[in-house]
Design a protein around this motif. Sequence first.
Motif, PDB file in Angstrom:
ATOM      1  N   ALA A   1      50.241  42.059  43.904  1.00  0.00           N
ATOM      2  CA  ALA A   1      48.999  42.245  43.148  1.00  0.00           C
ATOM      3  C   ALA A   1      49.227  42.062  41.654  1.00  0.00           C
ATOM      4  O   ALA A   1      48.427  41.425  40.955  1.00  0.00           O
TER       5      ALA A   1
ATOM      6  N   ALA B   1      49.706  38.411  40.571  1.00  0.00           N
ATOM      7  CA  ALA B   1      48.444  37.681  40.483  1.00  0.00           C
ATOM      8  C   ALA B   1      47.767  37.929  39.139  1.00  0.00           C
ATOM      9  O   ALA B   1      46.995  37.097  38.660  1.00  0.00           O
ATOM     10  N   GLN B   2      48.058  39.055  38.517  1.00  0.00           N
ATOM     11  CA  GLN B   2      47.470  39.390  37.219  1.00  0.00           C
ATOM     12  C   GLN B   2      47.935  38.429  36.124  1.00  0.00           C
ATOM     13  O   GLN B   2      47.280  38.294  35.096  1.00  0.00           O
TER      14      GLN B   2
ATOM     15  N   ILE C   1      41.422  40.187  37.941  1.00  0.00           N
ATOM     16  CA  ILE C   1      42.382  40.683  38.927  1.00  0.00           C
ATOM     17  C   ILE C   1      43.055  41.955  38.411  1.00  0.00           C
ATOM     18  O   ILE C   1      43.206  42.945  39.139  1.00  0.00           O
TER      19      ILE C   1
END
Length: 227
Positions: free
Chosen positions: A186, A189-190, A199
């Motif tokens: 996660a 993806a930022q 995101i």
Amino acid sequence: MAHWRAQVLKPPSVLDQAARGVQGRINRMIPEQVHAAITTVIEGMTRTILTGADLTTAPPVIGASLAERDRRALAAIDGYRTTAAVEGGVAGAGGFWLALADFPALLVIKIKLLFDLSATYGHEAETFEERLYILALFQLAFSSADRRAQVFHGLEDWDGREHPADFEHFDWRTFQREYRDYIDLAKLAQMIPLVGAPIGAIVNWRLLERLGHTAMNGYRMRWLARS
């Protein structure tokens, strides 16, 4: 509480096992020196946060009902979610280096939320034993299914057992690996250009929501054990 307990102790799904396998292969590709360096950084950062005098909280709430404590806890979680979402959005919009800076900033926000929830449910977060409980709640929220069950059983009957007086025997390697593996994809993806900001905001919101839900039920468990 029964529903939450069942979710925490639920065996890993096929998807969980597959993701764990992929993450394990990635970890084996990373040199041992890198693992050791990451462990040292997270240990130092977490120790500073947990033992620092700057993370003071309001006095423990005395005399309130469990329903009132839950109401206050939900309000606190909502505020911290918003703060984390804004911070994640700004970091995501700033590219690679700001996204990296989001890691320690988000860790501070998470620990501060746990300190505030500790006081909300009537506990003194300044004591070392309570800080160990806070660290355990953090692990419970951000660990794999197998590890969650182990941490959960360590939280049961917490107030009826003796606890270490320091961090000497704490397993920092497992702590950092579980936390890093939980948020790795996660947070990577930022760092993607253009979409990093939304995101980052969504990921941080969800991480604080999960932590708050875990902490509320962890403190409810202690409350009911004393009733």
